[in-house]
Enzyme design. Structure first.
Site, mmCIF file in Angstrom:
data_model
loop_
_atom_site.group_PDB
_atom_site.id
_atom_site.type_symbol
_atom_site.label_atom_id
_atom_site.label_comp_id
_atom_site.label_asym_id
_atom_site.label_seq_id
_atom_site.Cartn_x
_atom_site.Cartn_y
_atom_site.Cartn_z
ATOM 1 N N HIS A 1 0.858 -1.255 0.110
ATOM 2 C CA HIS A 1 -0.084 0.077 -0.087
ATOM 3 C C HIS A 1 0.754 1.255 0.111
ATOM 4 C CE1 HIS A 1 -2.728 3.081 2.226
ATOM 5 N NE2 HIS A 1 -3.444 2.655 1.226
ATOM 6 N N HIS B 1 -1.131 10.524 -3.233
ATOM 7 C CA HIS B 1 -2.670 9.995 -2.884
ATOM 8 C C HIS B 1 -3.461 11.148 -2.781
ATOM 9 C CE1 HIS B 1 -5.348 9.339 0.409
ATOM 10 N NE2 HIS B 1 -5.428 8.043 -0.011
HETATM 11 O O1 G3P Z 1 -6.740 1.521 -2.817
HETATM 12 C C1 G3P Z 1 -6.793 0.997 -1.790
HETATM 13 C C2 G3P Z 1 -6.657 1.816 -0.515
HETATM 14 O O2 G3P Z 1 -5.402 2.308 -0.754
HETATM 15 C C3 G3P Z 1 -7.554 2.763 -0.783
HETATM 16 O O3 G3P Z 1 -7.332 3.771 0.281
HETATM 17 O O4 G3P Z 1 -6.944 6.192 0.347
HETATM 18 O O5 G3P Z 1 -5.236 4.670 0.874
HETATM 19 O O6 G3P Z 1 -6.004 5.100 -1.517
HETATM 20 P P1 G3P Z 1 -6.400 4.927 -0.014
HETATM 21 CA CA CA Z 2 -4.856 3.248 -2.868
#
Ligand code: G3P
Ligand code: CA
Length: 328
Positions: free
Chosen positions: A21, A63
């Site tokens: 992530h 992000h």
């Molecule tokens: O893409 C899965 C997860 O990453 C969604 O949340 O806000 O971390 O992009 P975010």
């Molecule tokens: Ca994401």
């Protein structure tokens, strides 16, 4: 030279997918090539770049729509904020964005680190930059070649409708980049994800045959997907779902006994990749990172997880597999 330990980094982890992530977010600032390389070395199956567009239409790994929480934009370009006081990535060319230094995410309300125990750049010598999607793919491809692994990329198209309002065809740009690198079919190690159904449908309209994942947030706006009809609808254009972990655990953080969402999604052939597993932010009822992973991956039966903690997730899966083989 790669050692056998490097080459087998992701093996022995069952068939569960480990999606890094935003890179190795617990160990290095999110969305940096350094973080992506570290996550690769830790044994991730996929590297996740969130994507925004620059003013000149280049997909970059960020992000947020704004640059303030993760870069030094306010120091470098003090006069470029919009009326709300924030600097938007789409107002900067790639050349300008490449001048920024990426830093560990700060909490805008306090100015301190969002996760206080995480990496902090206390000196100026080390400069981290915002990567493009192309650079990210080249990094992963290069590491695959030198290690013999087949790690994938898992880009997320952020704020598709908003980009369209600004005059961009975000999906076309992302698709072109992926095609340029030979990613064209469901057999390629790629998932493209979005919270916006329209974005995924647009990719299909453009002839995209890659695997697509519909993200399902924890808020009420996404409840409509968590029904038999909602999942039928998703199965018509996507290959998987990425639900918030709050859809798998109840409000105390304990596992929902009969997990309708996971079961019914899989019954429709959709893979299930919940987000986001963090060893330094374990939901109260789960009590430990291991318990959290056990609940999500094995009791609920998800196919993989987005995690800030790739190394810990690899360890968990290896230890579990080893314990299982000792019991045989
Ligand atoms: O893409 C899965 C997860 O990453 C969604 O949340 O806000 O971390 O992009 P975010
Ligand atoms: Ca994401």
């Amino acid at each position: 030279m790669a050692t056998s330990a490097d080459i087998t980094a992701g093996e022995g982890t069952d068939s569960k997918s480990i999606i890094a992530h935003r890179g190795a977010s617990a160990h290095l600032p999110e969305h940096t090539l350094e973080g992506y390389a570290l996550a690769f070395g830790m044994g991730a199956d996929y590297i996740e770049p969130d994507l925004m567009l620059t003013k000149d239409g280049v997909p970059v790994a960020l992000h947020d729509r704004t640059l303030d929480a993760t870069t030094d934009v306010a120091d470098r370009f003090p006069d470029r904020a919009r009326e709300d006081g924030r600097s938007y990535a789409v107002d900067f060319t790639l050349e300008e964005i490449k001048m920024l230094r990426v830093r560990e995410r700060v909490d805008p309300s306090s100015g301190g680190l969002l996760y206080p125990e995480r990496w902090e750049n206390t000196h100026d010598a080390l400069v981290l930059r915002v990567p493009t999607l192309a650079e990210t793919i080249e990094l992963v491809r290069g590491l695959n070649r030198t290690t013999g692994r087949r790690v994938g990329v898992y880009p997320e198209i952020k704020f598709s409708s908003w980009h369209a309002e600004q005059g961009y065809d975000f999906e076309a740009v992302v698709l072109k980049t992926l095609r340029d690198y030979g990613f064209t079919s469901k057999n390629d190690p790629v998932f493209v994800q979005s919270f916006e159904e329209g974005s995924l449908r647009r990719l299909r309209e453009l002839g995209c045959e890659l695997r697509l994942v519909q993200l399902i947030g924890g808020g009420r706006a996404f409840d409509r997907y968590c029904t038999a009809e909602g999942l039928d609808r998703i199965a018509a254009y996507a290959d998987g779902i990425g639900p918030s972990v709050t859809r798998i655990l109840d409000s105390d953080g304990t596992l929902i006994d009969d997990n309708f969402l996971v079961r019914e999604a899989q019954a429709r052939g959709l893979v299930v990749h919940p987000y986001t597993m963090r060893a330094d932010a374990v939901p109260k009822g789960a009590d430990s990172f291991g318990n959290l992973l056990e609940a999500v991956l094995f009791r609920a039966g998800a196919d993989g997880v987005f995690t800030d903690h790739t190394a810990e997730t690899v360890d968990f899966l290896r230890n579990r597999a080893n314990a299982g083989s000792r019991d045989d």
